[in-house]
Design a protein around this motif. Structure first.
Motif, PDB file in Angstrom:
ATOM      1  N   ASP B 233      40.419  68.479  18.201  1.00  0.00           N
ATOM      2  CA  ASP B 233      41.809  68.481  18.652  1.00  0.00           C
ATOM      3  C   ASP B 233      42.055  67.494  19.795  1.00  0.00           C
ATOM      4  O   ASP B 233      41.170  67.243  20.612  1.00  0.00           O
ATOM      5  N   GLU B 234      43.277  66.973  19.832  1.00  0.00           N
ATOM      6  CA  GLU B 234      43.640  66.007  20.895  1.00  0.00           C
ATOM      7  C   GLU B 234      43.635  66.640  22.284  1.00  0.00           C
ATOM      8  O   GLU B 234      43.556  65.943  23.290  1.00  0.00           O
ATOM      9  N   MET B 235      43.785  67.965  22.315  1.00  0.00           N
ATOM     10  CA  MET B 235      43.861  68.606  23.633  1.00  0.00           C
ATOM     11  C   MET B 235      42.671  68.256  24.533  1.00  0.00           C
ATOM     12  O   MET B 235      42.795  68.172  25.737  1.00  0.00           O
ATOM     13  N   TRP B 236      41.513  68.009  23.913  1.00  0.00           N
ATOM     14  CA  TRP B 236      40.306  67.730  24.713  1.00  0.00           C
ATOM     15  C   TRP B 236      40.412  66.374  25.407  1.00  0.00           C
ATOM     16  O   TRP B 236      39.817  66.176  26.467  1.00  0.00           O
ATOM     17  N   ASP B 237      41.134  65.437  24.779  1.00  0.00           N
ATOM     18  CA  ASP B 237      41.293  64.127  25.424  1.00  0.00           C
ATOM     19  C   ASP B 237      42.015  64.288  26.754  1.00  0.00           C
ATOM     20  O   ASP B 237      41.682  63.661  27.748  1.00  0.00           O
ATOM     21  N   GLU B 238      43.019  65.155  26.745  1.00  0.00           N
ATOM     22  CA  GLU B 238      43.790  65.342  27.984  1.00  0.00           C
ATOM     23  C   GLU B 238      42.947  65.997  29.071  1.00  0.00           C
ATOM     24  O   GLU B 238      42.959  65.574  30.219  1.00  0.00           O
ATOM     25  N   TYR B 239      42.221  67.051  28.683  1.00  0.00           N
ATOM     26  CA  TYR B 239      41.348  67.693  29.677  1.00  0.00           C
ATOM     27  C   TYR B 239      40.270  66.715  30.136  1.00  0.00           C
ATOM     28  O   TYR B 239      39.914  66.675  31.318  1.00  0.00           O
ATOM     29  N   GLY B 240      39.782  65.924  29.203  1.00  0.00           N
ATOM     30  CA  GLY B 240      38.750  64.939  29.546  1.00  0.00           C
ATOM     31  C   GLY B 240      39.248  63.929  30.563  1.00  0.00           C
ATOM     32  O   GLY B 240      38.522  63.513  31.466  1.00  0.00           O
ATOM     33  N   LYS B 241      40.499  63.526  30.405  1.00  0.00           N
ATOM     34  CA  LYS B 241      41.083  62.563  31.349  1.00  0.00           C
ATOM     35  C   LYS B 241      41.228  63.186  32.736  1.00  0.00           C
ATOM     36  O   LYS B 241      41.098  62.535  33.756  1.00  0.00           O
ATOM     37  N   LYS B 242      41.557  64.477  32.731  1.00  0.00           N
ATOM     38  CA  LYS B 242      41.819  65.141  33.998  1.00  0.00           C
ATOM     39  C   LYS B 242      40.521  65.484  34.748  1.00  0.00           C
ATOM     40  O   LYS B 242      40.461  65.409  35.973  1.00  0.00           O
ATOM     41  N   CYS B 243      39.496  65.831  33.980  1.00  0.00           N
ATOM     42  CA  CYS B 243      38.215  66.253  34.568  1.00  0.00           C
ATOM     43  C   CYS B 243      37.573  65.096  35.328  1.00  0.00           C
ATOM     44  O   CYS B 243      37.516  63.981  34.834  1.00  0.00           O
ATOM     45  N   LEU B 244      37.067  65.376  36.532  1.00  0.00           N
ATOM     46  CA  LEU B 244      36.428  64.339  37.340  1.00  0.00           C
ATOM     47  C   LEU B 244      34.922  64.282  37.090  1.00  0.00           C
ATOM     48  O   LEU B 244      34.229  63.479  37.691  1.00  0.00           O
ATOM     49  N   ALA B 245      34.438  65.147  36.226  1.00  0.00           N
ATOM     50  CA  ALA B 245      32.998  65.202  35.916  1.00  0.00           C
ATOM     51  C   ALA B 245      32.147  65.389  37.174  1.00  0.00           C
ATOM     52  O   ALA B 245      31.097  64.784  37.321  1.00  0.00           O
ATOM     53  N   CYS B 246      32.623  66.211  38.091  1.00  0.00           N
ATOM     54  CA  CYS B 246      31.917  66.389  39.359  1.00  0.00           C
ATOM     55  C   CYS B 246      30.817  67.439  39.273  1.00  0.00           C
ATOM     56  O   CYS B 246      29.915  67.469  40.103  1.00  0.00           O
ATOM     57  N   GLY B 247      30.902  68.323  38.285  1.00  0.00           N
ATOM     58  CA  GLY B 247      29.853  69.336  38.120  1.00  0.00           C
ATOM     59  C   GLY B 247      29.998  70.577  38.985  1.00  0.00           C
ATOM     60  O   GLY B 247      29.148  71.461  38.957  1.00  0.00           O
ATOM     61  N   LYS B 248      31.076  70.660  39.756  1.00  0.00           N
ATOM     62  CA  LYS B 248      31.252  71.845  40.609  1.00  0.00           C
ATOM     63  C   LYS B 248      31.301  73.132  39.791  1.00  0.00           C
ATOM     64  O   LYS B 248      30.777  74.168  40.206  1.00  0.00           O
ATOM     65  N   CYS B 249      31.959  73.068  38.628  1.00  0.00           N
ATOM     66  CA  CYS B 249      32.049  74.264  37.784  1.00  0.00           C
ATOM     67  C   CYS B 249      30.659  74.727  37.348  1.00  0.00           C
ATOM     68  O   CYS B 249      30.385  75.922  37.290  1.00  0.00           O
ATOM     69  N   ASN B 250      29.756  73.744  37.078  1.00  0.00           N
ATOM     70  CA  ASN B 250      28.408  74.124  36.670  1.00  0.00           C
ATOM     71  C   ASN B 250      27.646  74.785  37.815  1.00  0.00           C
ATOM     72  O   ASN B 250      26.968  75.789  37.621  1.00  0.00           O
ATOM     73  N   PHE B 251      27.768  74.177  39.001  1.00  0.00           N
ATOM     74  CA  PHE B 251      26.930  74.631  40.102  1.00  0.00           C
ATOM     75  C   PHE B 251      27.409  75.953  40.694  1.00  0.00           C
ATOM     76  O   PHE B 251      26.646  76.648  41.355  1.00  0.00           O
ATOM     77  N   THR B 252      28.659  76.301  40.470  1.00  0.00           N
ATOM     78  CA  THR B 252      29.141  77.591  40.969  1.00  0.00           C
ATOM     79  C   THR B 252      29.142  78.660  39.878  1.00  0.00           C
ATOM     80  O   THR B 252      29.500  79.801  40.138  1.00  0.00           O
ATOM     81  N   CYS B 253      28.745  78.278  38.669  1.00  0.00           N
ATOM     82  CA  CYS B 253      28.801  79.212  37.533  1.00  0.00           C
ATOM     83  C   CYS B 253      27.592  80.146  37.543  1.00  0.00           C
ATOM     84  O   CYS B 253      26.461  79.690  37.699  1.00  0.00           O
ATOM     85  N   PRO B 254      27.802  81.454  37.369  1.00  0.00           N
ATOM     86  CA  PRO B 254      26.655  82.375  37.369  1.00  0.00           C
ATOM     87  C   PRO B 254      25.778  82.251  36.123  1.00  0.00           C
ATOM     88  O   PRO B 254      24.680  82.813  36.100  1.00  0.00           O
TER      89      PRO B 254
END
Lengths: 275, 360
Positions: B233-254
């Motif tokens: 789906d095209e929706m992922w392109d939009e989220y991909g553009k917005k995401c900074l790929a910083c990894g904060k979500c990974n490092f704070t995820c339990p």
């Protein structure tokens, strides 16, 4: 004490052989006799090799599965670990973990024709398969190797082909021919020009750069091979070998423990296209 | 083992003090930045009043950001020796107190990953030597969505002891034999719970569940099919553009647990250590192989990897999705990407207002 699967077994480099520019085969002997004797692998499996101080990287085992005294890997100087490995000499220490993963479908291929397709250093994980087939030659029907390399110099295992030709068909091609090259030229797909499978009982196995596997798979499909008989070995960044580190995950599958060998029908169900 | 007791709040300090005589205590500590799990040196540091989540989940005490795995050393004779640091990890007994149900479930996810077909001995050793004292929630935060994942506010397993705050006392549920041992030698501090206390806890948790369930999310177990259909789906392109790929979500995820393994040689070049370090599927380097090939180069493909691993791939891998609804990734995302919006868009096909690109 719990055994630690991250702890490499100590080993020594027994010999180093030049294969092609920046490409060498390292023969490695695990020091502990018990571990060495129990080191069994299936063609297509890989190990994690430690070059102390440089780190660990996955390499396909290229020696015959029948040899237990030592095993070999063929390495092109590419990244950090391989640069470290190329500085080592015979007798130097390395570390070994594994073997890991699922190899080629030896049992399924029995009583069938086998078409082996390799590109460049992609012949490395297929060499133990070829040697296994030669040792069990009667169990397999027509066996053919299509091998493509960039230039004649880049062909690995040059001294093996005459021996292999006694048992199986071998056809070589190079992308860039030189004056003294009399064989085929062009990508490995040119070898399909006059090729038609003689029966439906045929499996294909391949390893090479992703673009090669893409076009070879298309070629194999067009001559009628069903997806479940098209096998390939995928290259990924495999750090742990046990499905923990997540780096090799592709479309939900762990290439390190569920692969690296997959068939095309499995791969077609991946959400991500790996080839 | 269903057994309920109560302890007066004034006696909780005494209990923790006694625990600290035998165990290393890990507990929530309030700092300028927020509430963090830390090793405790005095009972007064412990804060069991926090709402929502701590900044980082307790994951780091079981799977540390940097794990020293072993040391290698060349001897003068030229031989090489390996010193397994796993032996150190196995030493010492710990108690972690104040773990919320979402984070307890995070540990249960990691258990399935690290002690499944293969055994990760570093993780397993730390899990084995640590008792978990849980703490249920009295007040959900805006980012909490555990109730849609059955990972809270009610919890049935994964704790040795479970505390619920009833105002002037805690009701205490015993969850394991080890938990009972901790209490049985300190019974003078506890009283048998009354039926009222148990009912009060039930009511409290039902209220929390109700509050969380006002968010209009789908039940997450039902979204696998929609995600499979929408992979391209095209929706992922939009989220991909917005995401900074910083990894904060990974490092704070339990439940995020991807890592890389590297060697750190000492300056003498004769010794060094092997370490594993948290890694992120959002990083370009994550899938890079020696030839330079990167298998997830474009950002939408990396953004998708985290979402699909949590909600699709995980089902095959460990038998359940691996999001626990703690909301940390919602809180920390610098691009204000909200996983609840992503899931709403996947399920209902509607782009939630807050997810519009470029409008914060």
């Amino acid at each position: 004490m719990v055994s630690n699967p991250y702890l490499p077994k100590l080993a020594k480099i027994e010999s180093i052989k030049d294969e092609a520019p920046e490409t060498k085969t390292f023969k490695i002997k695990i020091l502990d006799e018990k571990i060495r004797d129990s080191f069994n692998f299936s063609p297509g499996q890989f190990i994690e090799l430690t070059v102390f101080g440089y780190g660990e990287a996955p390499f396909s085992i290229t020696s015959s599965p029948m040899v237990h005294e030592n095993f070999s890997i063929t390495v092109r100087k590419m990244g950090n670990v391989t640069k470290g490995l190329f500085r080592l000499r015979e007798g130097d220490f390395v570390g070994v973990r594994g073997p890991f993963g699922r190899g080629w479908p030896l049992e399924k291929m029995k009583e069938n024709d086998v078409l082996v397709i390799a590109g460049g250093i992609g012949l490395a994980p297929l060499k133990p398969l070829i040697e296994y087939i030669i040792l069990h030659r009667k169990m397999y029907n027509n066996v053919k190797l299509f091998y493509g390399a960039k230039t004649p110099k880049d062909i690995i295992y040059k001294d093996m082909f005459d021996e292999w030709r006694k048992y199986i068909d071998v056809e070589l091609t190079v992308d860039f021919a030189e004056k003294d090259w009399s064989g085929h030229s062009g990508p490995v797909t040119v070898l399909f020009k006059n090729f038609q499978p003689s029966s439906d009982n045929i499996y294909s196995v391949q390893c090479g750069p992703p673009i090669m596997m893409h076009f070879v798979t298309r070629q194999l499909s067009s001559i009628g091979l069903p997806p479940e008989k098209i096998y390939f070995s995928l290259e990924r960044n495999m750090k742990c070998g046990m499905g923990f580190c997540g780096k090799c995950m592709t479309g939900g599958r762990y290439v390190c423990k569920e692969g690296p060998v997959f068939n095309y029908s499995e791969v077609k169900n991946f959400l991500e296209t790996p080839v | 083992m269903e057994r309920f007791l109560t302890i007066d709040k004034g006696l909780m300090d005494n209990f923790l003090e006694r625990v600290m005589e035998y165990y290393q205590l890990i507990a929530p500590v309030r700092t300028e930045k927020g509430v963090l799990f830390e090793y405790i040196s005095g009972k007064e540091e412990v804060d069991l009043t926090y709402s929502g989540h701590t900044i980082l989940p307790p994951k780091k005490f079981f799977f540390p950001p940097v794990e020293e795995m072993f040391v290698y050393e060349y001897e003068d004779s030229g031989n090489i020796r390996l010193y397994d640091l796993l032996d150190e990890v196995s030493k010492g007994k710990r108690v972690i107190v104040g773990v919320k149900p979402c984070d307890i479930n995070g540990l249960l996810v990691l258990d399935k990953v690290f002690t499944g077909e293969y055994n990760d001995p570093y993780y397993a050793a730390r899990r084995k030597n640590t008792l978990v004292i849980g703490l249920t929630c009295n007040r959900p935060m805006e980012y909490c969505f555990c109730a849609y994942l059955n990972t809270g506010p009610f919890i049935k397993r994964g704790f040795d002891i479970l505390l619920s705050d009833l105002g002037d006392k805690y009701i205490v549920e015993v969850g394991s034999e080890d938990g009972w041992k901790l209490i049985k030698f300190n019974l003078d501090l506890f009283s048998e719970a009354r039926r009222d206390d148990v009912e009060e806890r039930e009511k409290l948790l039902m209220k929390v569940e109700e509050d969380i369930r006002s968010k209009g999310l789908p039940y997450f177990e039902t979204i696998e099919g929609a995600l499979r259909e929408k992979f391209l789906d095209e929706m992922w392109d939009e989220y991909g553009k917005k995401c900074l790929a910083c990894g904060k979500c990974n490092f704070t995820c339990p439940t995020c647990r991807c890592f890389t393994i590297t060697d750190e040689p000492n300056p003498d070049l004769k010794s060094g250590k092997r370490v594993r370090t948290w890694d992120s599927c959002h990083f370009l380097s994550f899938t890079r192989v020696a030839s330079g090939e990167v298998f997830r180069r474009d950002r939408p493909s990396r953004f998708k990897q985290r979402i699909y691993h949590k909600f699709v791939y995980s089902i095959n891998e460990i038998g359940s999705i691996s999001c626990v609804g703690c909301g940390r990734c919602v809180e920390v995302c610098p691009a204000k990407i909200n996983i609840m919006d992503v899931i709403k868009e996947v399920t209902f096909g509607v782009k939630p207002l807050s997810a519009k690109i470029g409008e914060d």
